[in-house]
Design a protein around this motif. Sequence first.
Motif, mmCIF file in Angstrom:
data_model
loop_
_atom_site.group_PDB
_atom_site.id
_atom_site.type_symbol
_atom_site.label_atom_id
_atom_site.label_comp_id
_atom_site.label_asym_id
_atom_site.label_seq_id
_atom_site.Cartn_x
_atom_site.Cartn_y
_atom_site.Cartn_z
ATOM 1 N N LEU A 149 -10.132 0.496 -1.499
ATOM 2 C CA LEU A 149 -9.187 -0.469 -0.925
ATOM 3 C C LEU A 149 -9.111 -0.339 0.599
ATOM 4 N N LEU A 150 -9.042 0.895 1.084
ATOM 5 C CA LEU A 150 -8.950 1.100 2.537
ATOM 6 C C LEU A 150 -10.220 0.658 3.247
ATOM 7 N N THR A 151 -11.359 0.949 2.659
ATOM 8 C CA THR A 151 -12.630 0.557 3.270
ATOM 9 C C THR A 151 -12.702 -0.958 3.389
ATOM 10 N N ALA A 152 -12.289 -1.663 2.335
ATOM 11 C CA ALA A 152 -12.300 -3.129 2.379
ATOM 12 C C ALA A 152 -11.301 -3.640 3.415
ATOM 13 N N LEU A 153 -10.170 -2.987 3.516
ATOM 14 C CA LEU A 153 -9.127 -3.446 4.447
ATOM 15 C C LEU A 153 -9.524 -3.246 5.901
ATOM 16 N N VAL A 154 -9.996 -2.071 6.239
ATOM 17 C CA VAL A 154 -10.281 -1.808 7.656
ATOM 18 C C VAL A 154 -11.466 -2.644 8.153
ATOM 19 N N ARG A 155 -12.298 -3.084 7.229
ATOM 20 C CA ARG A 155 -13.404 -3.945 7.616
ATOM 21 C C ARG A 155 -12.910 -5.303 8.135
ATOM 22 N N ARG A 156 -11.783 -5.771 7.561
ATOM 23 C CA ARG A 156 -11.300 -7.112 7.897
ATOM 24 C C ARG A 156 -10.096 -7.113 8.831
ATOM 25 N N VAL A 157 -9.280 -6.065 8.737
ATOM 26 C CA VAL A 157 -7.958 -6.100 9.365
ATOM 27 C C VAL A 157 -7.944 -5.288 10.658
ATOM 28 N N HIS A 158 -7.536 -5.927 11.746
ATOM 29 C CA HIS A 158 -7.472 -5.239 13.030
ATOM 30 C C HIS A 158 -6.184 -4.444 13.178
ATOM 31 N N SER A 159 -5.071 -5.036 12.718
ATOM 32 C CA SER A 159 -3.793 -4.329 12.824
ATOM 33 C C SER A 159 -2.858 -4.783 11.707
ATOM 34 N N VAL A 160 -1.895 -3.914 11.384
ATOM 35 C CA VAL A 160 -0.907 -4.176 10.344
ATOM 36 C C VAL A 160 0.459 -3.881 10.909
ATOM 37 N N GLU A 161 1.427 -4.749 10.620
ATOM 38 C CA GLU A 161 2.804 -4.434 11.031
ATOM 39 C C GLU A 161 3.791 -4.905 9.966
ATOM 40 N N LEU A 162 4.936 -4.236 9.924
ATOM 41 C CA LEU A 162 5.999 -4.664 9.016
ATOM 42 C C LEU A 162 6.613 -5.948 9.562
ATOM 43 N N THR A 163 7.020 -6.852 8.651
ATOM 44 C CA THR A 163 7.689 -8.084 9.092
ATOM 45 C C THR A 163 9.158 -8.103 8.704
ATOM 46 N N THR A 210 11.453 10.596 -10.650
ATOM 47 C CA THR A 210 10.348 11.486 -10.301
ATOM 48 C C THR A 210 9.457 10.930 -9.202
ATOM 49 N N LEU A 211 9.295 9.625 -9.177
ATOM 50 C CA LEU A 211 8.370 9.007 -8.229
ATOM 51 C C LEU A 211 9.069 8.605 -6.947
ATOM 52 N N ARG A 212 8.366 8.758 -5.822
ATOM 53 C CA ARG A 212 8.821 8.164 -4.556
ATOM 54 C C ARG A 212 8.217 6.763 -4.561
ATOM 55 N N ALA A 213 8.994 5.833 -5.093
ATOM 56 C CA ALA A 213 8.432 4.529 -5.448
ATOM 57 C C ALA A 213 8.904 3.429 -4.508
ATOM 58 N N TRP A 214 8.169 2.330 -4.544
ATOM 59 C CA TRP A 214 8.390 1.221 -3.631
ATOM 60 C C TRP A 214 8.732 -0.050 -4.381
ATOM 61 N N GLY A 215 9.627 -0.862 -3.787
ATOM 62 C CA GLY A 215 9.874 -2.204 -4.289
ATOM 63 C C GLY A 215 9.120 -3.224 -3.465
ATOM 64 N N SER A 216 9.161 -3.078 -2.135
ATOM 65 C CA SER A 216 8.588 -4.107 -1.277
ATOM 66 C C SER A 216 8.242 -3.545 0.104
ATOM 67 N N ILE A 217 7.054 -3.922 0.603
ATOM 68 C CA ILE A 217 6.641 -3.600 1.980
ATOM 69 C C ILE A 217 6.059 -4.878 2.588
ATOM 70 N N PRO A 218 6.929 -5.720 3.203
ATOM 71 C CA PRO A 218 6.412 -6.967 3.768
ATOM 72 C C PRO A 218 5.616 -6.697 5.040
ATOM 73 N N VAL A 219 4.389 -7.209 5.101
ATOM 74 C CA VAL A 219 3.519 -6.949 6.255
ATOM 75 C C VAL A 219 2.865 -8.229 6.761
ATOM 76 N N ARG A 220 2.476 -8.151 8.025
ATOM 77 C CA ARG A 220 1.593 -9.167 8.619
ATOM 78 C C ARG A 220 0.356 -8.432 9.119
ATOM 79 N N VAL A 221 -0.816 -9.038 8.900
ATOM 80 C CA VAL A 221 -2.046 -8.426 9.406
ATOM 81 C C VAL A 221 -2.724 -9.362 10.390
ATOM 82 N N ARG A 222 -3.431 -8.795 11.335
ATOM 83 C CA ARG A 222 -4.279 -9.579 12.242
ATOM 84 C C ARG A 222 -5.732 -9.328 11.865
ATOM 85 N N THR A 223 -6.460 -10.426 11.698
ATOM 86 C CA THR A 223 -7.844 -10.288 11.272
ATOM 87 C C THR A 223 -8.810 -10.713 12.385
ATOM 88 N N ARG A 224 -8.277 -11.052 13.548
ATOM 89 C CA ARG A 224 -9.128 -11.423 14.687
ATOM 90 C C ARG A 224 -8.352 -11.285 15.973
#
Length: 402
Positions: free
Chosen positions: A364-378, A388-402
Amino acid sequence: MTTALGSGLLPTSDADPFGHEVLENPLPLHAELRDAGPIVYLTKYDVYALARYEQVRAALVDWQGFQSAAGVGLSNFRTEKPWRTPSLLLEADPPLHDAPRRVLARILGPRALRTLRDRWMADAERLVDRLLSGTNEFDAVADLAEVFPLRVFPDAVGIPKEGRQHLLPYGDHLFNAFGPANDLVEKGAAGAGELLAWAQQQCARPLLTEDGFGAAIWAAADRGEITSEQAPLVVRSLLSAGVDTTVHALSAILYALATNPAQWQRLREHPALARVAFDEAVRWESPVQTFFRTATDDIRIGGHTVPGGRKILMFLAAANRDPRRWTDPDAFDLSRDPSGHVGFGMGIHQCVGQHVARLEAEALLTALVRRVHSVELTGPVRRHHNNTLRAWGSIPVRVRTR
Ligand code: OVM
């Protein structure tokens, strides 16, 4: 407050490690417990707690002194009936543990996974291409971290397509059930029987594809390496341990990278760091926060005696950020060597699926870094509370691909 026990004073805490305040942000409690001493008595649950790296690691590797067969949750199988047939991996000690462990270690080992690698890399590319062709804003949990493992892992095990929506809820309840019978467990209790029955049904030989991990487990039974009674339980371990854990680990790494842009750039420049990034995320976040052991007999820890039969709560997450072991432990840093973290445990029970998880993350990371220049929370992230788990409900992000 402290009370005398063994030599010196045994620090105590009346905190609830499974309360919502702690589940929202466990870091202050972890620091408090580490600083209180090498072992702390938790009054609310009448158990002992280890939060320092040295003691957590020592307990993990001492499987004779710290048994798993009495359960790795709060419930003590010496006196309470387990809610499901105990796992032959997680909730067993040698010698019962050994043959199932040997079989799974081979089936999930780096050599066996080589055949999956190209397929998973291509699957990740397709998923990322599809996602980024639609939008530059998405939820890193619902649209990515949940999607990829559910796309590749159940196929790799070889279970039917139908019913896979039960995997995450089954895991969520299972990991809640290692904790106390609190509101989280109550909430899941009504559906738990059906979820467990569903999971166990998927482990029957005729339902499994011929080329998956499941079929390989049954083939090991044919060779007499495990019994045919054990085979479905070993398949069940894959469904129990292999989905929610990876979903939340992938969420953690995406959150870590979104909030540490310099580390994202570093990964973009050196995609071979994907595996380090994954292990650093497992150290930093500890998707599995805690497990219990049971003192096999009276045992000395940090100058105190824990009586035989008593439960000991190991804070993997606290050990993974213990400043006694790690430099700048709260930093997510791809230049550190995260090996030695206890996020996968340590010793004979250390996560047997870690190579699968690492391959999923690498793809997943290899595919992502190939396309995505930067990631930020929105927007604000949302946690999902689990005992038991350190679990997530939501991580809203915006990515730049160029
Ligand atoms: C199992 C099992 C279940 C949950 C977690 C786990 C982290 C194993 O049933 O074997 O390992």
